[in-house]
Scaffold this motif. Structure first.
Motif, PDB file in Angstrom:
ATOM      1  N   ALA A 274       0.689  -1.308  -0.190  1.00 24.52           N
ATOM      2  CA  ALA A 274      -0.202   0.061  -0.067  1.00 24.52           C
ATOM      3  C   ALA A 274       0.800   1.368   0.052  1.00 24.52           C
ATOM      4  O   ALA A 274       0.550   2.175  -0.657  1.00 24.52           O
ATOM      5  CB  ALA A 274      -0.873   0.041   1.097  1.00 24.52           C
ATOM      6  N   MET A 275       1.860   1.321   0.811  1.00 25.47           N
ATOM      7  CA  MET A 275       2.696   2.245   0.792  1.00 25.47           C
ATOM      8  C   MET A 275       3.576   2.381  -0.542  1.00 25.47           C
ATOM      9  O   MET A 275       3.809   3.625  -1.068  1.00 25.47           O
ATOM     10  CB  MET A 275       3.948   2.258   1.842  1.00 25.47           C
ATOM     11  N   LYS A 276       3.908   1.335  -0.998  1.00 22.63           N
ATOM     12  CA  LYS A 276       4.479   1.617  -2.406  1.00 22.63           C
ATOM     13  C   LYS A 276       3.782   1.859  -3.628  1.00 22.63           C
ATOM     14  O   LYS A 276       4.321   2.747  -4.429  1.00 22.63           O
ATOM     15  CB  LYS A 276       5.041   0.013  -2.881  1.00 22.63           C
ATOM     16  N   TYR A 277       2.408   1.548  -3.939  1.00 28.57           N
ATOM     17  CA  TYR A 277       1.630   1.975  -4.708  1.00 28.57           C
ATOM     18  C   TYR A 277       0.712   3.184  -4.317  1.00 28.57           C
ATOM     19  O   TYR A 277      -0.307   3.285  -5.368  1.00 28.57           O
ATOM     20  CB  TYR A 277       0.713   0.639  -5.240  1.00 28.57           C
TER      21      TYR A 277
ATOM     22  N   ILE B  42      -4.841  -3.993  -4.524  1.00 29.24           N
ATOM     23  CA  ILE B  42      -4.209  -4.323  -3.057  1.00 29.24           C
ATOM     24  C   ILE B  42      -5.105  -4.186  -2.010  1.00 29.24           C
ATOM     25  O   ILE B  42      -5.233  -4.922  -1.114  1.00 29.24           O
ATOM     26  CB  ILE B  42      -2.964  -3.563  -2.761  1.00 29.24           C
ATOM     27  N   ASN B  43      -5.875  -2.974  -1.950  1.00 28.19           N
ATOM     28  CA  ASN B  43      -7.030  -2.727  -0.751  1.00 28.19           C
ATOM     29  C   ASN B  43      -8.182  -3.786  -0.978  1.00 28.19           C
ATOM     30  O   ASN B  43      -8.646  -4.167   0.047  1.00 28.19           O
ATOM     31  CB  ASN B  43      -7.562  -1.358  -1.140  1.00 28.19           C
ATOM     32  N   GLU B  44      -8.708  -4.154  -2.077  1.00 25.82           N
ATOM     33  CA  GLU B  44      -9.493  -5.131  -2.229  1.00 25.82           C
ATOM     34  C   GLU B  44      -9.076  -6.532  -1.824  1.00 25.82           C
ATOM     35  O   GLU B  44     -10.000  -7.087  -0.995  1.00 25.82           O
ATOM     36  CB  GLU B  44      -9.886  -5.563  -3.856  1.00 25.82           C
ATOM     37  N   ALA B  45      -7.973  -6.894  -2.180  1.00 26.22           N
ATOM     38  CA  ALA B  45      -7.183  -8.311  -1.779  1.00 26.22           C
ATOM     39  C   ALA B  45      -7.155  -8.348  -0.021  1.00 26.22           C
ATOM     40  O   ALA B  45      -7.605  -9.289   0.486  1.00 26.22           O
ATOM     41  CB  ALA B  45      -6.066  -8.559  -2.080  1.00 26.22           C
ATOM     42  N   TYR B  46      -6.873  -7.080   0.356  1.00 32.71           N
ATOM     43  CA  TYR B  46      -6.644  -7.157   1.906  1.00 32.71           C
ATOM     44  C   TYR B  46      -8.000  -6.920   2.618  1.00 32.71           C
ATOM     45  O   TYR B  46      -8.221  -7.592   3.701  1.00 32.71           O
ATOM     46  CB  TYR B  46      -6.070  -5.706   2.519  1.00 32.71           C
ATOM     47  N   GLU B  47      -9.037  -6.353   2.338  1.00 34.51           N
ATOM     48  CA  GLU B  47     -10.296  -6.393   2.776  1.00 34.51           C
ATOM     49  C   GLU B  47     -10.867  -7.595   2.927  1.00 34.51           C
ATOM     50  O   GLU B  47     -11.561  -7.836   4.150  1.00 34.51           O
ATOM     51  CB  GLU B  47     -11.189  -5.294   1.936  1.00 34.51           C
TER      52      GLU B  47
END
Length: 402
Positions: free
Chosen positions: A31-34, A51-56
């Motif tokens: 998340a920090m990288k992209y 990335i946010n979708e995968a994490y959620e």
């Protein structure tokens, strides 16, 4: 569509048996990288959403179990919410919004929100600029605090010292009162693009719903106002820069990397004044080493004097000390001078108690002796030495066993 999506575990770069801590670490790194504010690559925003979708999904035990059993089809009714991915990011890293809907900025030294995020997450000292609408972005243009590095010698760190440092300091222009605009009518007006907020909201319709993002207004660059006629005194910079000299005391016992704080000595912008932070770096000594309040050194001694005893000179940060050593002082013996180490004048981690100086005896090479002197020494060397005798007896015993 689901068939076009990458596996969530693949997106985060983790295995299917990854723990929740593994998932959090992977999300934090990616998340920090992209994050679009940091990564300007064309595909950064899309990767950030992915990335946010995968994490959620994977951070929720129920959703993860459903996904593991049925894949994307099982998430049709309970999967990714389609909300703003920045909300997940802010919740994870401690961000938020103020009452006017303006995102908090965790601005650091360079005005970037990311340095502050790192500071807040990893325990740094970055300031959180949570201001009212119309000032949140403007404050990022300035760093009210001044940070400086200052080097001192090892002896100065032990004994304390008085120093001077020259710094450049910013103060609001007295002519325009920090607006950057001339006092003539029509010199300054509210930005018509952001309506004075300094930020603009962008909305984009995606397969997940309406995505909303926020950024600095490109027209006023976050100031909220447009300058048509710059102030003649500051040229539109809003501040004047001058060089000042600060004198300060360094207490005995200061440690390498310790920071001195001078409140109210930073930049002064629009009635807001920062602090001055001076980080002290202590040069390494070629003679001494420090451990807490104790100081360690070596003292080179002539072997004959070590054997017979006598007066030697021991270096300390407080000067050369002459002491008497006992006969039969061995190479490597420790000499302790009580109270000759660090003498702090304020209570710190190791208290008020002065430290000791510990000197290790190091035998010097023997002197060049005359023939007559060597003859006398040789007579003494013919005396039996119990340690030498034992050494050869142990050798003989082991050889005989073979």
């Amino acid at each position: 569509m689901a068939n076009n999506k990458r596996d969530y575990y693949e997106v985060l770069g983790i295995s299917k048996n990854a723990s929740q801590d593994d998932i959090k670490r992977a999300f934090r790194k990616l998340a920090m990288k992209y994050h679009p504010d940091r990564n300007k690559a064309p595909d950064a925003e899309q990767k950030f959403k992915e990335i946010n979708e995968a994490y959620e999904v994977l951070s929720d035990q129920n959703k993860r179990q459903t996904y593991d059993q049925f894949g994307f089809d099982g998430l049709n009714n309970q999967g990714f919410s389609g909300g703003n991915p920045f909300d997940i990011f802010n919740q994870f890293f401690g961000g938020g919004k103020n009452g006017d809907g303006v995102h908090f900025s965790f601005g650091g030294d360079d005005g970037s929100p990311f340095e502050g995020i790192f500071n807040n997450f990893f325990g740094g000292s970055g300031r959180s600029r949570r201001s009212s609408r119309g000032h949140a972005q403007e404050e990022q243009l300035y760093d009210l605090d001044i940070r400086a590095r200052f080097g001192i010698t090892f002896l100065e760190s032990v004994l304390g010292t008085h120093k001077k440092i020259k710094l450049k300091i910013k103060k609001s222009c007295p002519e325009c009162n920090g607006t950057g605009a001339s006092n003539e009518p029509g010199s300054l007006e509210v930005c018509d693009m952001c309506k004075g907020s300094g930020v603009v909201i962008k909305q984009q319709r995606t397969m997940f719903g309406i995505m909303q993002s926020q950024g600095v207004c490109p027209k006023c660059h976050g100031a909220g106002k447009i300058i048509h006629k710059p102030c003649k005194t500051c040229g539109g910079a809003k501040y004047l820069e001058s060089e000042i000299q600060i004198e300060f005391d360094i207490n005995p016992g200061i440690k390498n990397g310790e920071t001195l704080v001078f409140e109210g000595k930073g930049n002064s912008i629009k009635n807001r004044t920062g602090n001055l932070y001076i980080t002290i770096f202590v040069e390494e000594s070629k003679i001494f080493e420090r451990e807490r309040n104790d100081i360690y050194t070596e003292v080179v001694v002539d072997p004959l004097k070590a054997i017979t005893g006598g007066t030697i000179k021991v270096p300390t940060p407080h000067g050369i000390k002459e002491i008497e050593i006992k006969p039969h002082t061995a190479n490597g013996d420790k000499i302790i001078l009580s109270g000759c180490g660090i003498k702090p004048n304020k209570k710190g981690l190791f208290g008020h108690t002065p430290g000791d100086l510990v000197a290790t005896v190091v035998y010097a090479k023997p002197n060049k002796y005359s023939s007559e002197e060597l003859k006398k020494i040789k007579e003494l060397s013919n005396m039996e030495n119990p340690q030498v005798e034992k050494f050869y007896k142990d050798i003989a015993k082991e050889l005989e066993n073979e």
